[in-house]
Design a protein around this motif. Structure first.
Motif, PDB file in Angstrom:
ATOM      1  N   LEU A  15       0.835  -1.201   0.000  1.00 31.20           N
ATOM      2  CA  LEU A  15       0.000   0.000   0.000  1.00 31.20           C
ATOM      3  C   LEU A  15       0.871   1.253   0.000  1.00 31.20           C
ATOM      4  N   ALA A  16       1.917   1.245   0.815  1.00 28.99           N
ATOM      5  CA  ALA A  16       2.817   2.396   0.871  1.00 28.99           C
ATOM      6  C   ALA A  16       3.517   2.616  -0.465  1.00 28.99           C
ATOM      7  N   VAL A 171      15.576  -6.184  -4.144  1.00 24.91           N
ATOM      8  CA  VAL A 171      15.673  -5.084  -3.181  1.00 24.91           C
ATOM      9  C   VAL A 171      15.193  -5.539  -1.804  1.00 24.91           C
ATOM     10  N   HIS A 172      16.076  -5.361  -0.823  1.00 31.23           N
ATOM     11  CA  HIS A 172      15.757  -5.657   0.582  1.00 31.23           C
ATOM     12  C   HIS A 172      15.266  -4.370   1.236  1.00 31.23           C
ATOM     13  N   PRO A 173      14.021  -4.334   1.707  1.00 32.93           N
ATOM     14  CA  PRO A 173      13.487  -3.091   2.274  1.00 32.93           C
ATOM     15  C   PRO A 173      13.919  -2.818   3.706  1.00 32.93           C
ATOM     16  N   GLY A 185      10.136  -1.626  13.323  1.00 35.89           N
ATOM     17  CA  GLY A 185      10.904  -1.267  12.138  1.00 35.89           C
ATOM     18  C   GLY A 185      10.629   0.139  11.640  1.00 35.89           C
ATOM     19  N   THR A 186      11.095   0.421  10.432  1.00 37.18           N
ATOM     20  CA  THR A 186      10.959   1.733   9.801  1.00 37.18           C
ATOM     21  C   THR A 186       9.549   1.892   9.242  1.00 37.18           C
ATOM     22  N   PRO A 187       8.941   3.079   9.398  1.00 35.10           N
ATOM     23  CA  PRO A 187       7.599   3.280   8.852  1.00 35.10           C
ATOM     24  C   PRO A 187       7.524   2.922   7.363  1.00 35.10           C
ATOM     25  N   ALA A 188       6.436   2.271   6.979  1.00 33.81           N
ATOM     26  CA  ALA A 188       6.299   1.782   5.606  1.00 33.81           C
ATOM     27  C   ALA A 188       6.385   2.900   4.574  1.00 33.81           C
ATOM     28  N   ASP A 189       5.810   4.056   4.875  1.00 31.35           N
ATOM     29  CA  ASP A 189       5.841   5.150   3.902  1.00 31.35           C
ATOM     30  C   ASP A 189       7.260   5.626   3.634  1.00 31.35           C
ATOM     31  N   GLU A 190       8.096   5.642   4.672  1.00 32.31           N
ATOM     32  CA  GLU A 190       9.497   6.049   4.494  1.00 32.31           C
ATOM     33  C   GLU A 190      10.236   5.045   3.629  1.00 32.31           C
ATOM     34  N   VAL A 191      10.039   3.760   3.906  1.00 36.04           N
ATOM     35  CA  VAL A 191      10.674   2.710   3.104  1.00 36.04           C
ATOM     36  C   VAL A 191      10.213   2.795   1.659  1.00 36.04           C
ATOM     37  N   ILE A 195      12.317   3.176  -1.876  1.00 33.06           N
ATOM     38  CA  ILE A 195      12.262   2.198  -2.961  1.00 33.06           C
ATOM     39  C   ILE A 195      11.782   2.854  -4.250  1.00 33.06           C
ATOM     40  N   PHE A 196      10.861   3.796  -4.143  1.00 29.67           N
ATOM     41  CA  PHE A 196      10.428   4.543  -5.328  1.00 29.67           C
ATOM     42  C   PHE A 196      11.622   5.264  -5.954  1.00 29.67           C
ATOM     43  N   ALA A 197      12.388   5.974  -5.134  1.00 32.23           N
ATOM     44  CA  ALA A 197      13.541   6.714  -5.644  1.00 32.23           C
ATOM     45  C   ALA A 197      14.575   5.763  -6.266  1.00 32.23           C
TER      46      ALA A 197
END
Length: 220
Positions: A15-16, A171-173, A185-191, A195-197
């Protein structure tokens, strides 16, 4: 406008990712096992319900319903993890993880391959737990084995799709704060933004590489 396909897009990292690509100006095709209110609210261009990526017929149905729509990126995110150790291995659970984590991405690529544009990016969301060279703790037999198989799939795709000008990378998130990790862990939106970039900047030199979400290499 570029278009991305995201599997497992109804919640968590999927979703993120759908949100990050939408915010980045991309159209989104979302494959969901069960549509959530959150993915509906995002209003992706294509929204598919009832898609189990381990079921090739489900995936082919979604591909057919997209018509002639082309894809500039494909994010194989859908996955499942069942924790285990050598004293508590459930072979049926191991098999299920292979079906979803390794065969699922293969089903998706085979079904949507004809829609990938030249220069398209195929990003396999994998895990450092699938690294043989980085395994110092053991355990998680089914998940590690299935992710190692997915990594080999990525290496093969990098060669075969590369002949058509596409780039496939693993890619390992990292540990993402989702239901799978009970919020650790790290917030999904930040991850997802990372990954988008990374997806946008992937080039031919990244084909067949195993990277973290910032682009740093991970041993196979």
């Amino acid at each position: 406008m570029p278009r991305v396909l995201v599997t497992g897009a109804e919640r968590g990292l999927g979703l993120a990712l759908a949100r990050a690509f939408t915010d980045g100006g991309w159209s989104v095709a979302a494959l969901c096992r069960e549509i959530s209110p959150e993915i509906e609210a995002l209003a992706p261009e294509f929204l598919f319900d009832g898609i189990d990526v381990s079921n090739a017929a489900h995936v082919r149905r979604a591909a057919a319903e997209m018509g002639d729509a082309a894809l500039d990126a494909l994010i194989n995110n859908a996955g499942v993890m069942v924790e285990d150790d050598i004293d508590g291995i459930d072979i049926a659970a191991v098999r299920r993880q292979f079906e979803v984590n390794a065969l699922g991405p293969l089903n998706v690529v085979l079904a949507f391959r004809g829609r990938l544009t030249r220069g398209a990016k195929v990003v396999q969301i994998t895990s450092r737990l699938g690294s043989i060279g980085d395994n110092e703790s053991g355990g998680d037999y089914g998940y590690r084995m299935s992710k190692a198989a997915q990594n080999m799939l990525t290496a093969n795709l990098a060669l075969d799709l590369g002949r058509d000008g596409m780039v496939a990378a693993a890619v390992h998130p990292g540990i993402v704060a989702t239901g799978m990790t009970e919020g650790r862990g790290t917030p999904a939106d930040e991850v997802a933004r990372d990954i988008f970039a990374l997806t946008v900047r992937l080039g031919a030199g990244d084909a067949g590489r195993f990277l973290d979400r910032h682009g740093a290499p991970i041993p196979w």
